[in-house]
Design a protein around this motif. Structure first.
Motif, mmCIF file in Angstrom:
data_model
loop_
_atom_site.group_PDB
_atom_site.id
_atom_site.type_symbol
_atom_site.label_atom_id
_atom_site.label_comp_id
_atom_site.label_asym_id
_atom_site.label_seq_id
_atom_site.Cartn_x
_atom_site.Cartn_y
_atom_site.Cartn_z
ATOM 1 N N MET A 174 0.861 -1.194 0.000
ATOM 2 C CA MET A 174 0.000 0.000 0.000
ATOM 3 C C MET A 174 0.892 1.237 0.000
ATOM 4 O O MET A 174 1.446 1.623 1.019
ATOM 5 C CB MET A 174 -0.866 -0.045 1.269
ATOM 6 C CG MET A 174 -1.740 1.152 1.491
ATOM 7 S SD MET A 174 -2.749 0.908 2.981
ATOM 8 C CE MET A 174 -3.480 2.540 3.123
ATOM 9 N N GLN A 233 -2.230 0.637 6.840
ATOM 10 C CA GLN A 233 -0.863 0.467 6.342
ATOM 11 C C GLN A 233 -0.063 -0.523 7.161
ATOM 12 O O GLN A 233 0.687 -1.325 6.628
ATOM 13 C CB GLN A 233 -0.152 1.814 6.379
ATOM 14 C CG GLN A 233 -0.278 2.584 5.116
ATOM 15 C CD GLN A 233 0.794 3.625 5.034
ATOM 16 O OE1 GLN A 233 0.912 4.446 5.945
ATOM 17 N NE2 GLN A 233 1.578 3.604 3.985
ATOM 18 N N THR A 236 -6.549 -2.644 0.216
ATOM 19 C CA THR A 236 -5.094 -2.802 0.305
ATOM 20 C C THR A 236 -4.622 -4.029 -0.467
ATOM 21 O O THR A 236 -3.435 -4.163 -0.738
ATOM 22 C CB THR A 236 -4.624 -2.910 1.776
ATOM 23 O OG1 THR A 236 -5.130 -4.130 2.332
ATOM 24 C CG2 THR A 236 -5.111 -1.735 2.614
#
Ligand code: 6PG
Length: 251
Positions: free
Chosen positions: A1, A216, A231
């Motif tokens: 990502m 993330q 993602t």
């Protein structure tokens, strides 16, 4: 990502508008038409205004509107004419200001007898426009715009709501959590969204920092958020501003 980080929300909106225009021009050049799925929210609205104001001023923002077909990824299920409709915002910011034929703008119906009926009606519109892809063919949207919410929702796919796990219907009724109004929604589901050629996720402001960072880093529980699906998709680009990115590295 990988995040593409812009100095502020205006720079992000401008970049997104250029990406949208470029991808749709390429789609029209390659296949004769371009299909665009719009999102609600403040960040997309700024991009719509760029697109509306750009033609004739900035060639990079010009669009072949006669060959563009417009859809919506989600909608608040409020009556036609209600200013809370995502479609009302998109018309005001963009669609009423560009030469797109009304027949090419596919707003979600919100006034049927039931939400199921509205969802089924819109699914028929989408399947008719795209082909249902049953043969695994290339039926797909060219550009999908999405935002994410601080709770990890995207489109109107909210954490824990059955619409987020729907695999059969392409459009489903959905419910926003208590405290998020209006609660009654319609949303495209993952099957049509995740087939898009390009998904632009627009994310601005400090209020998105925690959820972006959780997505993330794969923080515990983050994998269960609807936005976590993004993602895993290779065609997703994350356009974020510095306030949302925080210290995260980015282009
Ligand atoms: C809603 C909002 C919401 C919004 C995202 C991102 O219907 O509850 O429209 O889904 O799209 O939270 O919005 P911003 O771009 O305004 O941050």
């Amino acid at each position: 990502m990988r995040l593409e980080v812009f100095a502020n929300a205006d720079a992000l909106a401008d970049a997104a508008a250029r990406e949208i225009a470029g991808a749709l021009r390429a789609a029209v050049a390659d296949r004769g038409r371009g299909t665009l799925v719009l999102a609600g929210g403040e960040t997309p609205r700024r991009s719509y205004e760029r697109l509306a104001g750009g033609a004739g001023v900035d060639d990079a923002l010009a669009l072949p509107w006669e060959a563009v077909e417009v859809f919506f990824g989600d909608e608040r299920r409020v009556p036609a004419g209600d200013p809370r409709l995502n479609a009302a915002m998109a018309r005001e910011a963009l669609l009423d200001r560009v030469p797109v034929a009304a027949s090419r703008v596919h707003a979600m119906p919100t006034s049927g007898a039931t939400a199921d009926e509205d969802a089924a009606a819109y699914e028929r519109v989408v399947r008719a426009a795209l082909g249902d892809g049953a043969a695994g063919g290339g039926a797909t949207f060219d550009v999908v715009l999405l935002g994410i919410g601080p709770d990890g929702h995207t489109a109107s796919l909210f954490p824990g709501d059955p619409a987020a796990a729907e695999r059969e219907r392409w459009v489903a009724p959905a419910n926003a959590p208590a405290g998020v109004a209006p609660r009654e929604r319609l949303t495209m589901t993952w099957p049509p969204l995740e087939r898009a050629r390009l998904i632009l996720v627009l994310c601005a402001g400090e209020g998105k920092r925690a959820v972006l960072s959780a997505l993330q880093s794969g923080a515990p529980g983050a994998e269960a958020l609807p936005a976590a699906r993004l993602t895993a998709l290779p065609q997703v680009r994350w356009l974020v501003d510095r306030a949302a990115a925080g210290d995260a590295p980015g282009a």
